[in-house]
Design an enzyme around this catalytic site. Structure first.
Site, PDB file in Angstrom:
ATOM      1  N   HIS A  81       0.844  -1.206   0.000  1.00  0.00           N
ATOM      2  CA  HIS A  81       0.000   0.000   0.000  1.00  0.00           C
ATOM      3  C   HIS A  81       0.875   1.250   0.000  1.00  0.00           C
ATOM      4  O   HIS A  81       0.695   2.162  -0.819  1.00  0.00           O
ATOM      5  CB  HIS A  81      -0.894  -0.037   1.243  1.00  0.00           C
ATOM      6  N   GLU A  82       1.836   1.305   0.926  1.00  0.00           N
ATOM      7  CA  GLU A  82       2.682   2.491   1.041  1.00  0.00           C
ATOM      8  C   GLU A  82       3.688   2.594  -0.118  1.00  0.00           C
ATOM      9  O   GLU A  82       4.017   3.690  -0.551  1.00  0.00           O
ATOM     10  CB  GLU A  82       3.413   2.475   2.388  1.00  0.00           C
TER      11      GLU A  82
END
Length: 207
Positions: free
Chosen positions: A23-24
């Site tokens: 996600h990051e």
């Protein structure tokens, strides 16, 4: 401890150490492609979990089911999109292993399918949670593209108070029902988007 609870926590650990970094990383990669080298300098252009995990956010994921990582200020949509993609992959694999469980009636296949169900549900939950337009979540940054500068100034001025109030609502369970509705709605949409998987699996394994 209930075996299903153990599998739930296991799936959450997978999310914390695999899905949150993805996600990051999606944020960092999108920002870098748009010409912002800040993520590279901050060491976030990496899939190393230690580069992305926020201790409080990780604990929230483990005990509440919702949370966050570091560095969500850039290219806000990339992170939730990555969770939706992982959720779609998870639901396809869940359907596959559930059919295999029905065919072979193996307890191991049942537990694998259950882990994949939790994996999918948590990714859907993360996507929904991060799209809520409250700082410091991605949804607020997405919303800022469509709101006036007056609204943006208000959010920036009071973001700490808004974030604290929001977290109190999350921890006390006040938002469980509306977030649950949104999560179930997105899960339903993802199930329908993968409708083609069911007849294929039935044709192959349930002749």
């Amino acid at each position: 401890m209930d075996p299903q609870k153990i599998l739930d926590y296991g799936a959450k650990l997978i999310v914390i150490f695999m899905c949150i970094p993805i996600h990051e990383y999606a944020h960092a990669w999108a920002a870098t492609k748009l010409g912002d080298d800040t993520p590279r300098y901050q060491g976030r252009l990496s899939l190393n979990p230690l580069a992305h995990l926020d201790p409080i956010g990780a604990l929230c994921i483990f005990f509440i089911g919702f949370g966050w990582g570091k560095g969500m200020a850039l290219t806000a949509a990339a992170g939730p999109i990555s969770n939706i993609i992982m959720g779609l992959i998870g639901i396809v694999l869940y359907k596959l292993f559930y059919v295999l469980y029905i065919v072979h009636y193996s307890i191991a296949l049942y537990y694998v399918s259950l882990i994949l169900y939790y994996f999918t549900a948590i990714n859907v939950g993360l996507a929904v949670f991060n799209l809520i337009p409250i700082p410091p979540l991605d949804g607020q940054k997405i919303l800022s593209y469509f709101t006036s500068s007056k609204v943006d100034r208000f959010m920036a001025q009071y973001q700490n108070y808004i974030a604290i109030a929001f977290m109190i609502l999350v921890v006390t369970g006040v938002l469980d029902t509306p977030i649950g509705w949104l999560q179930n709605g997105m899960f339903w949409i993802m199930d329908k988007l993968t409708f083609w998987v069911d007849p294929i699996l039935k044709a192959i394994f349930l002749k």
